[in-house]
Motif scaffolding. Structure first.
Motif, PDB file in Angstrom:
ATOM      1  N   MET A   1       0.647  -1.168  -0.037  1.00 27.96           N
ATOM      2  CA  MET A   1       0.041  -0.016   0.255  1.00 27.96           C
ATOM      3  C   MET A   1       1.230   1.453  -0.413  1.00 27.96           C
ATOM      4  N   GLU A   2       0.839   2.125  -0.766  1.00 30.45           N
ATOM      5  CA  GLU A   2       1.519   3.412  -0.976  1.00 30.45           C
ATOM      6  C   GLU A   2       0.358   3.889  -0.061  1.00 30.45           C
ATOM      7  N   LEU A   3       1.237   5.221   0.757  1.00 29.34           N
ATOM      8  CA  LEU A   3       1.013   6.251   1.365  1.00 29.34           C
ATOM      9  C   LEU A   3       0.867   7.499   1.589  1.00 29.34           C
ATOM     10  N   VAL A   4      -0.064   8.217   1.543  1.00 30.73           N
ATOM     11  CA  VAL A   4       0.407   9.918   1.146  1.00 30.73           C
ATOM     12  C   VAL A   4       0.804  10.498   2.604  1.00 30.73           C
ATOM     13  N   LYS A   5       1.287  11.413   2.695  1.00 26.42           N
ATOM     14  CA  LYS A   5       1.836  12.013   3.943  1.00 26.42           C
ATOM     15  C   LYS A   5       0.053  12.061   4.816  1.00 26.42           C
ATOM     16  N   GLY A   6       0.358  11.757   5.893  1.00 25.66           N
ATOM     17  CA  GLY A   6      -0.460  11.590   6.806  1.00 25.66           C
ATOM     18  C   GLY A   6      -1.679  10.982   6.881  1.00 25.66           C
ATOM     19  N   ALA A   7      -1.296   9.601   6.274  1.00 21.37           N
ATOM     20  CA  ALA A   7      -2.058   8.611   5.557  1.00 21.37           C
ATOM     21  C   ALA A   7      -1.523   7.256   6.258  1.00 21.37           C
ATOM     22  N   ASN A   8      -2.545   6.808   7.558  1.00 17.40           N
ATOM     23  CA  ASN A   8      -2.407   5.055   7.947  1.00 17.40           C
ATOM     24  C   ASN A   8      -2.721   3.932   7.504  1.00 17.40           C
ATOM     25  N   ALA A   9      -1.991   2.962   8.048  1.00 12.62           N
ATOM     26  CA  ALA A   9      -2.498   1.398   7.150  1.00 12.62           C
ATOM     27  C   ALA A   9      -2.772   0.731   8.388  1.00 12.62           C
ATOM     28  N   PRO A  10      -3.122  -0.294   8.796  1.00 14.56           N
ATOM     29  CA  PRO A  10      -2.397  -1.151   9.819  1.00 14.56           C
ATOM     30  C   PRO A  10      -1.217  -2.751   9.796  1.00 14.56           C
ATOM     31  N   ILE A  11      -0.703  -2.638  10.885  1.00 12.90           N
ATOM     32  CA  ILE A  11       0.035  -4.049  11.084  1.00 12.90           C
ATOM     33  C   ILE A  11      -0.543  -4.850  11.593  1.00 12.90           C
ATOM     34  N   ALA A  12      -0.394  -5.912  10.949  1.00 18.26           N
ATOM     35  CA  ALA A  12      -1.214  -7.400  11.850  1.00 18.26           C
ATOM     36  C   ALA A  12       0.633  -8.135  12.056  1.00 18.26           C
ATOM     37  N   ALA A  13       1.694  -7.940  11.106  1.00 14.98           N
ATOM     38  CA  ALA A  13       2.647  -8.834  11.530  1.00 14.98           C
ATOM     39  C   ALA A  13       2.680  -8.735  12.989  1.00 14.98           C
ATOM     40  N   GLY A  14       3.236  -9.997  13.486  1.00 21.39           N
ATOM     41  CA  GLY A  14       4.459 -10.104  14.724  1.00 21.39           C
ATOM     42  C   GLY A  14       6.080  -8.626  14.445  1.00 21.39           C
ATOM     43  N   GLU A  15       6.190  -9.365  13.692  1.00 28.30           N
ATOM     44  CA  GLU A  15       7.679  -8.438  13.374  1.00 28.30           C
ATOM     45  C   GLU A  15       7.733  -7.665  12.247  1.00 28.30           C
ATOM     46  N   VAL A  16       7.883  -6.452  12.257  1.00 32.16           N
ATOM     47  CA  VAL A  16       8.177  -5.134  11.353  1.00 32.16           C
ATOM     48  C   VAL A  16       9.661  -4.514  11.127  1.00 32.16           C
ATOM     49  N   ARG A  17       9.079  -4.436  10.237  1.00 35.60           N
ATOM     50  CA  ARG A  17      11.269  -3.961   9.153  1.00 35.60           C
ATOM     51  C   ARG A  17      10.374  -2.766   8.398  1.00 35.60           C
ATOM     52  N   VAL A  18      11.350  -1.737   9.027  1.00 37.00           N
ATOM     53  CA  VAL A  18      11.102   0.075   8.871  1.00 37.00           C
ATOM     54  C   VAL A  18      12.244   0.086   8.018  1.00 37.00           C
ATOM     55  N   ALA A  19      12.489   0.300   7.152  1.00 42.06           N
ATOM     56  CA  ALA A  19      13.911   0.659   5.987  1.00 42.06           C
ATOM     57  C   ALA A  19      13.643   1.513   5.287  1.00 42.06           C
ATOM     58  N   VAL A  20      15.131   3.157   4.701  1.00 44.46           N
ATOM     59  CA  VAL A  20      14.886   3.654   4.391  1.00 44.46           C
ATOM     60  C   VAL A  20      15.567   3.688   3.200  1.00 44.46           C
ATOM     61  N   VAL A  21      15.313   3.950   1.872  1.00 41.66           N
ATOM     62  CA  VAL A  21      16.040   3.886   0.595  1.00 41.66           C
ATOM     63  C   VAL A  21      16.654   5.259   0.546  1.00 41.66           C
ATOM     64  N   ALA A  22      17.667   5.595   0.006  1.00 37.38           N
ATOM     65  CA  ALA A  22      17.549   6.450  -0.399  1.00 37.38           C
ATOM     66  C   ALA A  22      19.097   6.608  -1.181  1.00 37.38           C
ATOM     67  N   ALA A  23      19.337   7.765  -2.428  1.00 37.01           N
ATOM     68  CA  ALA A  23      20.589   7.936  -2.606  1.00 37.01           C
ATOM     69  C   ALA A  23      22.278   8.469  -1.828  1.00 37.01           C
ATOM     70  N   ALA A  24      21.608   9.124  -0.809  1.00 40.97           N
ATOM     71  CA  ALA A  24      22.694   9.676  -0.258  1.00 40.97           C
ATOM     72  C   ALA A  24      22.374   9.085   0.775  1.00 40.97           C
ATOM     73  N   ALA A  25      23.726   8.277   2.115  1.00 43.34           N
ATOM     74  CA  ALA A  25      24.236   7.816   3.251  1.00 43.34           C
ATOM     75  C   ALA A  25      23.168   8.409   4.628  1.00 43.34           C
ATOM     76  N   VAL A  26      22.206   7.313   5.488  1.00 44.23           N
ATOM     77  CA  VAL A  26      21.965   7.392   6.117  1.00 44.23           C
ATOM     78  C   VAL A  26      21.785   6.952   7.616  1.00 44.23           C
ATOM     79  N   ASP A  27      21.304   7.556   8.434  1.00 42.92           N
ATOM     80  CA  ASP A  27      20.973   6.904   9.516  1.00 42.92           C
ATOM     81  C   ASP A  27      20.344   6.722  10.216  1.00 42.92           C
ATOM     82  N   VAL A  28      19.584   5.497  10.688  1.00 39.51           N
ATOM     83  CA  VAL A  28      17.915   5.685  10.976  1.00 39.51           C
ATOM     84  C   VAL A  28      18.240   5.395  12.873  1.00 39.51           C
ATOM     85  N   ALA A  29      16.530   6.265  13.278  1.00 40.39           N
ATOM     86  CA  ALA A  29      16.775   5.496  14.710  1.00 40.39           C
ATOM     87  C   ALA A  29      14.559   5.609  14.978  1.00 40.39           C
ATOM     88  N   ALA A  30      15.150   5.421  16.587  1.00 40.48           N
ATOM     89  CA  ALA A  30      14.176   5.082  16.925  1.00 40.48           C
ATOM     90  C   ALA A  30      13.693   6.116  18.446  1.00 40.48           C
TER      91      ALA A  30
END
Length: 447
Positions: free
Chosen positions: A1-30
């Motif tokens: 599902m492609e989300l737009v800014k502010g939209a939401n979607a249900p998460i039913a998985a027992g384990e979730v992976r959030v990844a950021v793909v970019a042309a530049a090097a990034v650091d992720v945090a939570a």
């Protein structure tokens, strides 16, 4: 599902992976947030220096693993952030587009994707957030940018990025006599307490702003030419003079660069003004260390605190705030292992562009992850002329102690230029924030 800014979607998985793909090097945090929208403590900030929390784990450099069922019940929301790591484009406007994907950690199935738009001068952003709603979890696309980096996001959610000036009622240890032991300790996180050494029960004195006889600004101090030590020409570094630390005021130079590079001992001071040579302008303070046990990773953090001539903190630069005074002081970024030859972290300073109120720069090394210095070998600092790439001064710690912080060295303004003093004093401090008040004693003792 492609989300737009502010939209939401249900998460039913027992384990979730959030990844950021970019042309530049990034650091992720939570950040793990309560219903009040704040962290419970600094331990709820999960990033490369503190990669795990209950139910949340950073997979550097670009992914976060979340197990919703393992997240504490008093955590209402998990905010996932992405920040530029400083090695490439200056902001997201230059970095180009990025995509956030949320997948089922067990099957790899894509649950949601989101492409933030409209980014420009921002260097960090809130990518998305996972939140509880009526007993279930959802993901919301956010894409809110920050032009003050990860530190700005962390501060918004209750992480103390920088210490506020202490209240006038808070005691500050008096400076110790020149040549005597200089030690520092601190109590609970963010308490900012310290004790005079070597008498921990010594009576406190008023805050430094209340002192009846404040030191005169360094520009008005009477001139005093440094004593130049003689060094054997056969040694690769200039040998330190054989003298007692009590023979001169702490922080006053007894060595010079006239005969070449200098290897300092603890409490020794060298004048960085070389006769007949231009004054130093841009310098690098390189700090390095190795794990004491082969194969181990030791994550230490180099930082610097700028003080004025009354020992009031002006700013500190560390891995969460990597520059000050519009780039006059810059941090190279975080080294997570300590492995490899050469400097692990570097702090560059343009001495000629420092604001005139900066009197002292105190360099520290700390362990946010809790590693202690008895697990470290070959810890050193070295001052390098950034223009000629010439090493000027080196100081090596002789042994480690079971603490999480150390004051490595200090640069102070002198009558004829800058001086460098080797400190080598251990302290209890997992971040530079805990070193600010204890570091004042070094500055006060030079005045």
């Amino acid at each position: 599902m492609e989300l737009v800014k502010g939209a939401n979607a249900p998460i039913a998985a027992g384990e979730v992976r959030v990844a950021v793909v970019a042309a530049a090097a990034v650091d992720v945090a939570a950040l793990l947030l309560t219903p009040a929208g704040k962290v419970r403590s600094d331990t709820d900030f999960v990033f490369y220096n503190q990669p795990t929390a209950p139910g949340v784990e950073v997979h550097p450099p670009d992914a976060i693993r979340i197990v919703p069922g393992a997240v504490p019940s008093d955590i209402d929301k998990i905010v996932v952030t992405a920040s530029l790591d400083g090695s490439g484009p200056a902001d997201w406007g230059q970095a180009g587009p990025l995509r956030i994907s949320v997948t089922d950690g067990a099957t790899g199935a894509v649950l949601a994707t989101f492409v933030p738009t409209g980014l420009g001068p921002e260097t960090a952003l809130i990518a998305c957030e996972l939140y509880r709603r009526q007993g279930a979890w959802k993901v919301r696309a956010v894409g809110q940018g920050y032009d003050n980096g990860l530190a700005g996001i962390a501060a918004d959610f209750g992480i103390t990025v920088d210490d506020a000036p202490p209240s006038t009622s808070q005691p500050v240890s008096p400076p110790v006599a020149p040549g005597s032991a200089l030690t520092a300790s601190s109590g609970q996180p963010h308490a900012g307490q310290q004790h005079a050494a070597p008498q921990p029960n010594a009576a406190p004195r008023p805050h430094i702003e209340q002192l009846p006889a404040a030191p005169q600004p360094y520009a008005q101090q009477p001139p005093a030419a440094p004593v130049v030590a003689q060094h054997p020409a056969a040694t690769p570094y200039s040998a330190p003079a054989q003298h007692s630390a009590a023979a001169s005021q702490f922080g006053q130079p007894t060595l010079s660069l006239d005969k070449g590079r200098v290897s300092l001992r603890k409490n020794e001071t060298v004048s960085l003004t070389k006769h007949g040579a231009p004054l130093l302008s841009r310098v690098r303070m390189g700090l390095g260390w190795d794990p004491a046990v082969q194969g181990r990773n030791i994550d230490l953090d180099a930082s610097v605190i700028a003080y004025d001539n009354r020992a009031k903190k002006l700013v500190n630069v560390w891995f969460l705030k990597q520059e000050a005074f519009k780039g006059v002081i810059r941090h190279s970024g975080d080294n997570l292992t300590g492995h490899g030859e050469g400097d692990d972290e570097v702090i560059t300073v343009d001495l000629t562009a420092l604001p005139p109120e900066v009197y002292a720069l105190v360099f520290t090394v700390n362990s946010f992850a809790g590693h202690k210095f008895d697990q470290v070998s070959r810890a050193y600092c070295r001052l390098v002329d950034d223009q000629s790439d010439t090493e000027l001064v080196r100081f090596e710690l002789s042994k480690g102690e079971p603490t999480t912080g150390v004051f490595m060295c200090m640069l102070t303004r002198g009558t004829h230029g800058w001086n460098m003093t080797a400190l080598g004093e251990y302290a209890k401090g997992m971040t530079v924030r805990k070193m600010i008040d204890p570091g004042k004693r070094f500055v006060l003792t030079t005045l």
